[in-house]
Design a protein around this motif. Structure first.
Motif, PDB file in Angstrom:
ATOM      1  N   HIS A   1      58.154 -16.050  25.760  1.00 60.63           N
ATOM      2  CA  HIS A   1      58.447 -16.898  26.907  1.00 60.63           C
ATOM      3  C   HIS A   1      57.516 -18.114  26.910  1.00 60.63           C
ATOM      4  CE1 HIS A   1      59.422 -12.695  28.030  1.00 60.63           C
ATOM      5  NE2 HIS A   1      60.524 -13.243  28.523  1.00 60.63           N
ATOM      6  N   ASP A   2      57.922 -19.135  27.636  1.00 62.48           N
ATOM      7  CA  ASP A   2      57.113 -20.343  27.783  1.00 62.48           C
ATOM      8  C   ASP A   2      56.671 -20.427  29.241  1.00 62.48           C
ATOM      9  OD1 ASP A   2      55.963 -22.823  27.901  1.00 62.48           O
ATOM     10  OD2 ASP A   2      57.500 -23.821  26.706  1.00 62.48           O
TER      11      ASP A   2
ATOM     12  N   LYS B   1      56.602 -23.792  31.242  1.00 65.96           N
ATOM     13  CA  LYS B   1      57.881 -24.353  31.679  1.00 65.96           C
ATOM     14  C   LYS B   1      58.176 -23.946  33.120  1.00 65.96           C
ATOM     15  CE  LYS B   1      62.815 -24.371  30.590  1.00 65.96           C
ATOM     16  NZ  LYS B   1      63.861 -23.871  29.670  1.00 65.96           N
TER      17      LYS B   1
ATOM     18  N   SER C   1      57.521 -27.304  35.833  1.00 64.38           N
ATOM     19  CA  SER C   1      58.779 -27.596  35.166  1.00 64.38           C
ATOM     20  C   SER C   1      58.942 -29.065  34.765  1.00 64.38           C
ATOM     21  CB  SER C   1      59.946 -27.179  36.056  1.00 64.38           C
ATOM     22  OG  SER C   1      61.177 -27.467  35.439  1.00 64.38           O
ATOM     23  N   GLN C   2      58.847 -29.990  35.703  1.00 66.14           N
ATOM     24  CA  GLN C   2      59.093 -31.397  35.398  1.00 66.14           C
ATOM     25  C   GLN C   2      58.034 -31.952  34.445  1.00 66.14           C
ATOM     26  OE1 GLN C   2      61.716 -33.253  36.080  1.00 66.14           O
ATOM     27  NE2 GLN C   2      60.810 -34.964  34.929  1.00 66.14           N
TER      28      GLN C   2
ATOM     29  N   TRP D   1      56.260 -30.295  32.424  1.00 66.43           N
ATOM     30  CA  TRP D   1      56.432 -29.647  31.126  1.00 66.43           C
ATOM     31  C   TRP D   1      57.493 -30.372  30.295  1.00 66.43           C
ATOM     32  CZ3 TRP D   1      60.908 -27.472  29.195  1.00 66.43           C
ATOM     33  CH2 TRP D   1      60.781 -26.721  28.024  1.00 66.43           C
ATOM     34  N   ARG D   2      58.610 -30.726  30.937  1.00 65.06           N
ATOM     35  CA  ARG D   2      59.685 -31.394  30.210  1.00 65.06           C
ATOM     36  C   ARG D   2      59.204 -32.741  29.664  1.00 65.06           C
ATOM     37  NH1 ARG D   2      63.160 -29.059  34.161  1.00 65.06           N
ATOM     38  NH2 ARG D   2      62.964 -30.869  35.527  1.00 65.06           N
TER      39      ARG D   2
ATOM     40  N   ARG E   1      56.870 -32.093  26.749  1.00 64.37           N
ATOM     41  CA  ARG E   1      57.588 -31.519  25.617  1.00 64.37           C
ATOM     42  C   ARG E   1      58.417 -32.575  24.879  1.00 64.37           C
ATOM     43  NH1 ARG E   1      59.344 -25.967  24.743  1.00 64.37           N
ATOM     44  NH2 ARG E   1      61.114 -25.897  23.316  1.00 64.37           N
TER      45      ARG E   1
ATOM     46  N   ASN F   1      59.374 -29.098  19.706  1.00 63.71           N
ATOM     47  CA  ASN F   1      60.824 -29.295  19.733  1.00 63.71           C
ATOM     48  C   ASN F   1      61.505 -28.679  18.510  1.00 63.71           C
ATOM     49  OD1 ASN F   1      61.187 -30.684  22.173  1.00 63.71           O
ATOM     50  ND2 ASN F   1      60.475 -32.592  21.259  1.00 63.71           N
TER      51      ASN F   1
ATOM     52  N   PRO G   1      61.530 -19.682  22.281  1.00 65.63           N
ATOM     53  CA  PRO G   1      60.480 -20.003  23.259  1.00 65.63           C
ATOM     54  C   PRO G   1      59.253 -19.126  23.074  1.00 65.63           C
ATOM     55  CG  PRO G   1      62.198 -18.674  24.276  1.00 65.63           C
ATOM     56  CD  PRO G   1      62.701 -19.033  22.891  1.00 65.63           C
TER      57      PRO G   1
ATOM     58  N   ASP H   1      54.642 -19.229  24.196  1.00 62.65           N
ATOM     59  CA  ASP H   1      53.590 -19.977  24.882  1.00 62.65           C
ATOM     60  C   ASP H   1      52.902 -20.892  23.875  1.00 62.65           C
ATOM     61  OD1 ASP H   1      51.531 -20.994  26.348  1.00 62.65           O
ATOM     62  OD2 ASP H   1      50.806 -19.072  27.113  1.00 62.65           O
TER      63      ASP H   1
END
Length: 270
Positions: free
Chosen positions: A87-88, A91, A95-96, A98-99, A102, A109, A114, A116
């Protein structure tokens, strides 16, 4: 690994030993794990991670062994086994941010599975046992006396070594190091994981272990602190200093443990 390669690897490693009463301290410091070869393959085969840190000091180890054969050690492989390989978590946490981070993180990428990618670990050391000689771990209300540790004492033995480090594709840093000092009154170990994702989050996971000479146990305390960068009320020049920024992060979790030696049973109610 060929015998000649094994001899060369041992020649590059620096081993130090120190005796403190019934305790034997041993440290091994060696080179960064190569990007390919049998040692690398053997190391990665024991991990589920689709990627590993850029710099792994696979042979580095800090080991504390009692004359009876039990003890504790700190090494990179066991630390990385504690990283979430499925899992990540970042994220979910941010969330935002992280995106956005990333989007420019090329090697992340490229990974479909997914995991850590900050390599956050809650590793607290590897307990060592010999036959029926085993350390017993239990929760405790006893605390490490930090003020007592601040009292100036002669340092009989000191070590500071890196276990792994990664620059998170130029998006920050993630590293794990362990420090130890031995004084006449006992010894103290600090294992620290430091993670900073630029403009996103900073985290510090600390494991402190303290032994007082003459005691039949050690105390071990684990804490995790983190905050999103936008929530940190501290000067940005502190963001790269784990020792300083740790004082400005929010405490998320603490675990207090007594590591009871096998000579006597654990105390009830501790």
């Amino acid at each position: 690994m060929a015998e000649k390669d094994q001899v060369a690897a041992r020649a590059r490693a620096v081993t130090e030993r120190f005796q403190f009463g019934p305790w034997s301290m041993m440290t091994v410091k060696s080179h960064i794990l190569k990007s390919e070869g049998p040692t690398r393959e053997r190391f990665e085969s024991q991990l589920e991670l689709p990627q590993v840190p850029e710099m792994i000091f696979a042979d580095n180890v800090l080991r504390v062994i009692h004359d009876d054969g039990y003890g504790i050690e700190f090494n990179a492989l066991d630390a990385l086994k504690c990283v979430d390989a499925h899992h990540d978590p970042l994220k979910v946490a941010v969330s935002q941010a992280w995106r956005e981070a990333r989007s420019s993180c090329e090697h992340i990428n490229d990974v479909v599975k997914p995991f850590d990618w900050t390599f956050t670990t809650d590793y607290k050391g590897t307990l060592l046992e010999k036959e029926d000689k085993k350390i017993t771990v239990s929760e405790t209300t006893e605390r490490i006396d930090i003020e007592k540790l601040k009292v100036r004492e002669k340092i009989l033995f000191y070590e500071d070594m890196l276990l792994f480090e990664d620059e998170l594709a130029d998006n920050g840093t993630s590293l794990l190091n362990v420090r130890m000092r031995v004084m006449p009154s006992g010894f103290f170990i600090l294992l620290r994981f430091f993670m900073r994702v630029d403009n996103v989050m900073i985290r510090v996971n600390d494991t402190r272990l303290h032994y007082q000479a003459g005691k039949n146990y050690m105390l071990r305390e684990f804490s995790t602190k983190d905050d999103q960068v936008k929530e940190i009320k501290a000067s940005q020049h502190l963001f790269t200093d784990p020792n300083e920024i740790a004082n400005h992060l929010t405490l998320r979790k603490e675990v207090f443990e007594k590591l009871q030696f096998p000579e006597t049973p654990p105390e009830e109610g501790s």
